[in-house]
Motif scaffolding. Structure first.
Motif, short mmCIF file in Angstrom:
data_model
loop_
_atom_site.label_atom_id
_atom_site.label_comp_id
_atom_site.label_asym_id
_atom_site.label_seq_id
_atom_site.Cartn_x
_atom_site.Cartn_y
_atom_site.Cartn_z
N ARG A 21 0.87 -1.18 0.00
CA ARG A 21 0.00 0.00 0.00
C ARG A 21 0.91 1.23 0.00
O ARG A 21 1.75 1.38 0.87
N HIS A 56 -6.68 3.56 -5.07
CA HIS A 56 -7.72 3.42 -4.05
C HIS A 56 -8.41 4.74 -3.74
O HIS A 56 -9.62 4.81 -3.67
N SER A 57 -7.63 5.80 -3.54
CA SER A 57 -8.22 7.11 -3.22
C SER A 57 -7.33 8.22 -3.75
O SER A 57 -6.13 8.04 -3.93
N PRO A 100 -9.93 7.34 -8.46
CA PRO A 100 -10.12 6.16 -7.62
C PRO A 100 -10.91 5.07 -8.34
O PRO A 100 -11.90 5.33 -9.01
N SER A 139 -3.81 7.22 -2.45
CA SER A 139 -3.44 5.92 -1.93
C SER A 139 -3.66 4.87 -3.02
O SER A 139 -4.66 4.91 -3.74
N MET A 140 -2.71 3.94 -3.14
CA MET A 140 -2.83 2.90 -4.16
C MET A 140 -2.28 1.58 -3.62
O MET A 140 -1.52 1.55 -2.66
N LEU A 141 -2.70 0.52 -4.27
CA LEU A 141 -2.17 -0.81 -4.00
C LEU A 141 -1.32 -1.23 -5.19
O LEU A 141 -1.73 -1.06 -6.34
#
Length: 145
Positions: free
Chosen positions: A53, A78-79, A95, A118-120
């Motif tokens: 993450r 993610h966001s 996102p 935020s990312m994976l």
């Protein structure tokens, strides 16, 4: 296409799951407020994959265009906003957007928005990415155009 061969040969399951709460402190800080959390390392997945993450701070940054010879990389935003390079062009991602990069594929990501994101990141098969991440504490601040 069928399932791969069995790797677990007992008749009953076992207690072996690993839980990581969202509140766990990040494993790494890069630059100002960008952090990385190693959710599943190559070691913890027996080489199957690595899942990380990345919480990117508001300041501009991200790795320069690059490719991997032995692993694929998947990126799920993610966001927040972010930019993704798919080998041909930079894409303004939102996102829920997803980018898959096979081995050899040129790619990059950046956050130039002034807002956190935020990312994976999923690497498969697993590779020892943690030492590389620690060496890369300073990301390129060059515009990704």
């Amino acid at each position: 296409m069928s399932y791969p061969p069995d790797r677990y040969h007992r008749n009953q399951g076992e207690v072996s799951a690993r839980y990581t709460p969202a509140t766990q402190a990040p494993d790494l800080r890069i630059g100002g407020s960008t952090t990385a959390s190693y959710l599943a390392t190559t070691e913890s997945t027996d080489g199957e994959f690595g899942l990380y993450r990345w919480n990117m701070g508001a300041e501009p940054g991200g790795p320069a265009e690059h490719f991997h010879k032995s692993i694929s990389e998947s990126c799920f935003l993610h966001s927040g906003p972010g930019r993704r390079f798919n080998g041909e062009q930079w894409i303004d991602a939102t996102p829920g957007d997803f980018l898959y990069v096979p081995a050899g594929g040129l790619h990059a990501f950046r956050n130039e928005s002034g807002a956190p994101a935020s990312m994976l990141l999923l690497f498969a098969p697993g590779a020892p990415r943690e030492p590389y991440s620690r060496r890369s504490r300073r990301w390129s601040r060059r515009a990704g155009r």
